[in-house]
Design a protein around this motif. Structure first.
Motif, PDB file in Angstrom:
ATOM      1  N   ASP A  45       8.916 -34.322   2.046  1.00  0.00           N
ATOM      2  CA  ASP A  45       8.228 -33.264   1.300  1.00  0.00           C
ATOM      3  C   ASP A  45       6.704 -33.417   1.389  1.00  0.00           C
ATOM      4  OD1 ASP A  45       8.195 -30.939  -0.201  1.00  0.00           O
ATOM      5  OD2 ASP A  45       8.177 -32.002  -2.119  1.00  0.00           O
ATOM      6  N   THR A  83       9.619 -33.075   6.942  1.00  0.00           N
ATOM      7  CA  THR A  83      11.037 -32.717   6.846  1.00  0.00           C
ATOM      8  C   THR A  83      11.780 -33.589   5.833  1.00  0.00           C
ATOM      9  OG1 THR A  83      11.018 -32.063   9.181  1.00  0.00           O
ATOM     10  CG2 THR A  83      13.164 -32.392   8.170  1.00  0.00           C
ATOM     11  N   ASP A  84      11.558 -34.887   5.885  1.00  0.00           N
ATOM     12  CA  ASP A  84      12.323 -35.815   5.050  1.00  0.00           C
ATOM     13  C   ASP A  84      11.608 -36.255   3.776  1.00  0.00           C
ATOM     14  OD1 ASP A  84      14.194 -35.669   7.026  1.00  0.00           O
ATOM     15  OD2 ASP A  84      13.883 -37.699   7.806  1.00  0.00           O
ATOM     16  N   SER A  91       8.362 -28.748   4.973  1.00  0.00           N
ATOM     17  CA  SER A  91       8.076 -28.510   3.555  1.00  0.00           C
ATOM     18  C   SER A  91       7.064 -27.388   3.345  1.00  0.00           C
ATOM     19  CB  SER A  91       7.546 -29.799   2.910  1.00  0.00           C
ATOM     20  OG  SER A  91       6.411 -30.292   3.618  1.00  0.00           O
ATOM     21  N   ASP A 126      12.351 -25.896   8.561  1.00  0.00           N
ATOM     22  CA  ASP A 126      12.773 -27.138   7.916  1.00  0.00           C
ATOM     23  C   ASP A 126      11.595 -27.892   7.302  1.00  0.00           C
ATOM     24  OD1 ASP A 126      15.422 -26.716   8.630  1.00  0.00           O
ATOM     25  OD2 ASP A 126      15.217 -27.792  10.531  1.00  0.00           O
ATOM     26  N   ALA A 157      13.522 -32.113  12.524  1.00  0.00           N
ATOM     27  CA  ALA A 157      13.503 -30.672  12.247  1.00  0.00           C
ATOM     28  C   ALA A 157      14.154 -29.892  13.381  1.00  0.00           C
ATOM     29  CB  ALA A 157      12.076 -30.189  12.043  1.00  0.00           C
ATOM     30  N   ASP A 158      15.087 -29.009  13.043  1.00  0.00           N
ATOM     31  CA  ASP A 158      15.670 -28.105  14.044  1.00  0.00           C
ATOM     32  C   ASP A 158      14.773 -26.898  14.283  1.00  0.00           C
ATOM     33  OD1 ASP A 158      17.991 -29.641  14.431  1.00  0.00           O
ATOM     34  OD2 ASP A 158      18.903 -28.782  12.637  1.00  0.00           O
ATOM     35  N   THR A 159      14.140 -26.416  13.213  1.00  0.00           N
ATOM     36  CA  THR A 159      13.212 -25.294  13.310  1.00  0.00           C
ATOM     37  C   THR A 159      12.034 -25.542  12.384  1.00  0.00           C
ATOM     38  OG1 THR A 159      14.114 -23.965  11.483  1.00  0.00           O
ATOM     39  CG2 THR A 159      15.202 -23.751  13.649  1.00  0.00           C
ATOM     40  N   SER A 172       6.307 -34.768  11.623  1.00  0.00           N
ATOM     41  CA  SER A 172       7.512 -33.972  11.417  1.00  0.00           C
ATOM     42  C   SER A 172       8.466 -34.659  10.450  1.00  0.00           C
ATOM     43  CB  SER A 172       8.209 -33.718  12.754  1.00  0.00           C
ATOM     44  OG  SER A 172       7.380 -32.976  13.624  1.00  0.00           O
TER      45      SER A 172
END
Length: 589
Positions: free
Chosen positions: A440, A437-438, A464, A462, A457-459, A433
């Motif tokens: 790519d 998310t951070d 890539s 988020d 990630a909230d959802t 995750s």
């Protein structure tokens, strides 16, 4: 009309000189000799300080001599190891060249048979029509062209044989004086040194794309030279073909096994070296299993790949990646990221899982080629009691490392991209995750199974890859999945949102086990790759590029008036899924 029948060419096809097996024996002898030099250097260092029992002029002379002898023997050990690796690489190339020679012999036999048949047909065509003559002439022309290709291929073989011989000569000559033997690059030939000085060489700070460009401009001889001389760099260089990394890492593996087993026999193996040896032996067994696996759909051996080999990393936990299938050409490629307590010593079991995933994608797929890669490239938490298990730090670091590894896979196939799926299990799902998310993450699909939380990630949006390409598999009895945040509940450890939840919005698929317990437990956390399971079936579909065909499961949710609810809890699991396999990866020798 005269039909010119081409002569049989080349006149002879001499076999490449040398015996690869004898070279393997020599390489093992050299690795053993390197171990002896290491032992002397280590003992000289250990016994240097005897001030409590010895003093005086003689002791001072002893200390001076040991201070010189210890580093000299250590340096000589390095040189002998490099020469041994050069011999191993020479033997590997010799095997390939011998195989090429055997293929050329078969081709020439086929061409000679065509020639004999053509001559017989010409002699039998006493009253041939113009059309028959034209056909015979065309056969002669085609035969001549095919002989020409054979001659060119034979010339290439002869050139490569000469280059292979020359590279080994360079390695020997770079270590045939005491000065060279004691130098930091003794045993490394000029071809290898020059190639590693070219722009884009790994280890220079080059990007994976630049490393790929560097590799493509090298000649066959230069490639063989750098693999032999710098296997540690080449074997972990993102951007290089998987087959290249595999060749380099196998050189390292052979060297480690021979050297450390020799020290073990002598009783001089340190505690750290003992862990390295155990990791190397585990890698050898896992690789043998991957090499020997037979695809039950076509009876072929897809082959194994040692994509990453670093048995001393992370304090002896090790880094390793073992693949099944051709990572350089497969249409569908997957990367499996493990969770806590995963160490290199257990790579055999993880290779079993890679084999099962490969098999599921093949059985339940569209017939496309598949390659699966188990990747242990980050420092996993050591146990459920390790505080790191409940905090995101190692997952964040693992996410960066994973993104870099996937970028390397992508760069190595930039002109022939694969459909690439990353599957994170347990704490590995949190690391995945972070990558998606951070950093790519350059994947097409991402799958989280048995997840304790989706990290930052909230959802699913988020990620890539986009929400439509994020999948989640959760066994309702899996204790680890209770650590994910859901609704009003927030885990103090901070591993993130439960990706099976309605709020997260991933594509959840069925992942229950017929052997599941009646209560939440830890056993169900390890059943996502079980044979004939709902989870493995759906994972195979996603890897094959057909995530739209998974068996969907309802999301978990957290109503305001009650605790978290998982609709899968009451559904009866099944093994009645298409493409069931009777082959067991665990049975592969």
């Amino acid at each position: 009309m005269t039909i010119e029948v081409p002569a049989s060419r080349p006149a002879s096809l001499p076999k490449p000189p040398g015996d690869a097996a004898q070279c393997d024996t020599l390489a093992e002898v050299l690795s053993t000799a390197a171990a002896r030099y290491e032992e002397f250097g280590e003992e000289a260092t250990r016994l240097r300080d005897l001030r409590n029992t010895w003093w005086g002029v003689a002791y001072d002379a002893y200390v001076a001599a040991s201070r010189k002898a210890a580093p000299e023997h250590s340096a000589m050990a390095g040189t002998v190891r490099r020469v041994g690796r050069a011999v191993t690489s020479y033997a590997d190339t010799l095997r390939d060249l011998t195989g090429t020679h055997d293929t050329l012999v078969e081709r020439k036999a086929g061409l000679d048979e065509r020639r004999t048949t053509l001559i017989a047909d010409i002699e039998a065509a006493a009253e041939a029509t113009p059309e028959m003559i034209a056909a015979l002439q065309q056969r002669a022309t085609d035969l001549g062209a095919d002989y020409g290709v054979l001659v060119a291929d034979h010339d290439t073989l002869q050139r490569r044989v000469g280059e292979n011989e020359d590279l080994l000569r360079q390695a020997f000559e770079a270590a045939d004086t005491l000065t060279e033997g004691l130098s930091g690059d003794g045993g490394i030939g000029e071809t290898a040194r020059t190639a590693m000085q070219e722009p884009g060489a790994p280890g220079s700070g080059a990007t994976p794309a630049q490393v790929r460009e560097w590799w493509e401009q090298l000649s066959d001889a230069e490639r063989e030279a750098v693999i032999a001389a710098y296997p540690g760099i080449i074997g972990s260089a993102d951007g290089l073909p998987a087959a290249t990394r595999d060749q380099a890492n196998r050189v390292l593996l052979d060297d480690d096994l021979a050297r450390l087993r020799a020290k073990e026999e002598d009783g001089t193996l340190s505690t750290a070296e003992r862990r390295v040896l155990a990791n190397a032996e585990a890698a050898r067994k896992a690789l043998t299993k991957a090499d020997g696996y037979v695809d039950p759909t076509d009876g072929e051996r897809p082959g194994g790949t040692l994509w990453l080999y670093d048995p001393a990393a992370f304090g002896g936990d090790g880094r390793v990646a073992v693949g099944v299938g051709d990572l350089d050409t497969a249409t569908d490629v997957s990367v499996q990221v493990p969770g806590i307590m995963t160490e290199m010593s257990g790579v055999g079991g993880n290779t079993d899982e890679a084999i099962r995933l490969y098999e599921s994608a093949r059985y339940n797929g569209d017939g496309s080629s598949v390659a699966t890669l188990f990747w242990l490239g980050y420092d996993t938490p050591e146990s459920p009691l390790d505080p790191a298990t409940y905090t995101p730090d190692r997952a964040a670091d693992g996410g960066q490392r994973l993104a870099d590894a996937v970028e390397g896979l992508r760069a190595s196939r930039s002109d022939d991209p694969a459909h690439l799926t990353v599957i994170g299990h347990s704490y590995g799902s949190t690391a995945t995750s972070y990558a998606a998310t951070d950093h790519d993450l350059a994947a097409d699909d991402v799958v989280l199974i048995g997840s304790p939380g989706a990290g930052p990630a909230d959802t699913a949006a988020d990620f890539s890859v986009g929400a439509d390409h994020v999948y989640d598999g959760r066994n309702s009895r899996d204790f680890v999945t209770l650590f994910g945040d859901e609704g009003a509940y927030h885990n103090p450890g901070g591993l993130g949102v439960d990706p099976s939840s309605e709020d997260f919005g991933a594509q959840r698929f069925e992942a229950e086990s017929v052997d599941r317990s009646s209560v939440v437990n830890t056993d169900d956390h390890s059943r996502y790759y079980d044979h004939d399971s709902e989870s493995l079936y759906n994972l195979g579909k996603i890897v094959d590029g057909h995530g739209d065909e998974v068996n969907a499961a309802a999301h978990s949710y957290d109503p305001w008036y009650w605790g978290s609810v998982d609709p899968e809890w009451s559904r009866e699991p099944t093994t009645d899924v298409p493409g069931r396999s009777d082959t067991r990866a665990d049975d592969v020798p």
